[in-house]
Design an enzyme around this catalytic site. Sequence first.
Site, PDB file in Angstrom:
ATOM      1  CD  GLU A   1      41.896 -21.181  63.736  1.00 15.60           C
ATOM      2  OE1 GLU A   1      42.458 -22.017  63.037  1.00 15.60           O
ATOM      3  OE2 GLU A   1      40.978 -21.450  64.551  1.00 15.60           O
TER       4      GLU A   1
ATOM      5  N   GLY B   1      36.069 -23.462  68.587  1.00 17.47           N
ATOM      6  CA  GLY B   1      36.915 -23.446  69.951  1.00 17.47           C
ATOM      7  C   GLY B   1      36.321 -23.272  71.091  1.00 17.47           C
TER       8      GLY B   1
ATOM      9  N   GLY C   1      37.048 -28.842  63.796  1.00 18.85           N
ATOM     10  CA  GLY C   1      38.338 -28.755  64.212  1.00 18.85           C
ATOM     11  C   GLY C   1      38.767 -29.765  65.615  1.00 18.85           C
TER      12      GLY C   1
ATOM     13  CD  GLU D   1      35.066 -23.348  60.335  1.00 17.67           C
ATOM     14  OE1 GLU D   1      35.014 -24.569  60.760  1.00 17.67           O
ATOM     15  OE2 GLU D   1      35.895 -22.697  60.277  1.00 17.67           O
TER      16      GLU D   1
ATOM     17  CG  ASN E   1      41.062 -27.306  59.857  1.00 19.92           C
ATOM     18  OD1 ASN E   1      42.201 -27.657  59.843  1.00 19.92           O
ATOM     19  ND2 ASN E   1      40.672 -25.907  60.166  1.00 19.92           N
ATOM     20  CD1 TRP E   2      42.828 -33.662  62.222  1.00 19.07           C
ATOM     21  CD2 TRP E   2      44.532 -34.529  61.604  1.00 19.07           C
ATOM     22  NE1 TRP E   2      42.452 -34.995  62.069  1.00 19.07           N
ATOM     23  CE2 TRP E   2      43.714 -35.388  61.773  1.00 19.07           C
ATOM     24  CE3 TRP E   2      46.061 -34.911  61.600  1.00 19.07           C
ATOM     25  CZ2 TRP E   2      44.142 -36.958  61.702  1.00 19.07           C
ATOM     26  CZ3 TRP E   2      46.240 -36.171  61.213  1.00 19.07           C
ATOM     27  CH2 TRP E   2      45.366 -37.049  61.375  1.00 19.07           C
ATOM     28  CE  LYS E   3      40.602 -25.149  63.619  1.00 17.35           C
ATOM     29  NZ  LYS E   3      39.988 -24.140  64.581  1.00 17.35           N
TER      30      LYS E   3
ATOM     31  CB  SER F   1      31.637 -25.557  69.029  1.00 18.20           C
ATOM     32  OG  SER F   1      32.869 -24.607  69.707  1.00 18.20           O
TER      33      SER F   1
ATOM     34  CG  HIS G   1      40.059 -21.528  59.213  1.00 19.43           C
ATOM     35  ND1 HIS G   1      40.004 -20.721  60.254  1.00 19.43           N
ATOM     36  CD2 HIS G   1      39.372 -22.672  59.517  1.00 19.43           C
ATOM     37  CE1 HIS G   1      39.659 -21.835  61.318  1.00 19.43           C
ATOM     38  NE2 HIS G   1      39.215 -22.686  60.829  1.00 19.43           N
TER      39      HIS G   1
HETATM   40  P1  13P Z   1      36.305 -26.268  66.497  1.00 20.98           P
HETATM   41  O1  13P Z   1      35.510 -27.534  65.801  1.00 20.98           O
HETATM   42  O2  13P Z   1      37.606 -26.837  67.083  1.00 20.98           O
HETATM   43  O3  13P Z   1      35.379 -25.410  67.160  1.00 20.98           O
HETATM   44  O4  13P Z   1      37.044 -25.588  65.078  1.00 20.98           O
HETATM   45  C1  13P Z   1      36.161 -25.378  63.907  1.00 20.98           C
HETATM   46  C2  13P Z   1      36.960 -24.836  62.813  1.00 20.98           C
HETATM   47  O5  13P Z   1      37.875 -23.834  62.936  1.00 20.98           O
HETATM   48  C3  13P Z   1      37.243 -26.001  61.827  1.00 20.98           C
HETATM   49  O6  13P Z   1      37.886 -25.441  60.737  1.00 20.98           O
END
Ligand code: 13P
Length: 265
Positions: A95, A168, A228, A162, A11-13, A207, A93
């Site tokens: 976020e 993160g 992520g 998650e 997931n490149w966000k 993470s 998600h």
């Molecule tokens: P990280 O791998 O950066 O912790 O993010 C996880 C995430 O939110 C994937 O959707």
Amino acid sequence: MTGGSPLIVGNWKMNGTQSTLSELDAIEAEGAHRRVKVVICPPATLIATAAAVAKEIEIGAQDCHAGNGVAFTGKLSPAMLFDAGARWVIVGHSECRACAGETDDTVREKAERALEAGLAVIVCVGEPKEARDRGRENAVVLSQLTASIPTLAGAALTIAYEPIWAIGTGMTPTSTQIEHMHALIRRALIDLYGAAGQSLPILYGGSANGSNAAQLLSIAGVGGLLVGGASLSAESFLPIVQAAAARREQQLCSVTSRRIKNEIN
Ligand code: 13P
């Protein structure tokens, strides 16, 4: 990890421009992705080009809108994402739930519309830190899960656990905590969908990186990873894909040796 091939989703966000797409070439050039299933979800601006660049890696979207053919400035319907080349979509998600004030009902509607449009859907669930601190993580995740997933089971449904506090932050739950939560989610899927709930993949996200991927993938019930930060470059993503490929090989070997033993006995 469950019986099927591990699923590794990047997931490149809100990251990536046209030049970032060379990472897809670098991942495909290495070849480990062929032994597992790899999906990359770039920002919407890159979906069409990513789908044209990627030969084997599948491309997904990070979100969609539940409406279709209606006036929603700035939003993208599942049908539009499919048309651009996406074959997957992430919904719910944390976020998006937090920033867009998304409710479980909205997530479920998105998931249902996306499945109708032919997209494979990854529904995210996960508890905040306060819930885990108060021992409420099971209740929070179960209530999110049951209200966010489509009413009817579809083979194209994947769940991602998650924990919000692990995203993160460099922190991950213990293996026991992950195994426990995945078992809880599996039981709920079977309760809701019957036998169809037995085989839906359940990913872990938060993470995940090249150093912990092998360990995370060895946890019972973990069917893959939603990644992520570490998915943003081939250099950090490839060790994760390689760990999944190695895990798959181990699984296949143990199935073969069990079969041989059975034949001998
Ligand atoms: P990280 O791998 O950066 O912790 O993010 C996880 C995430 O939110 C994937 O959707």
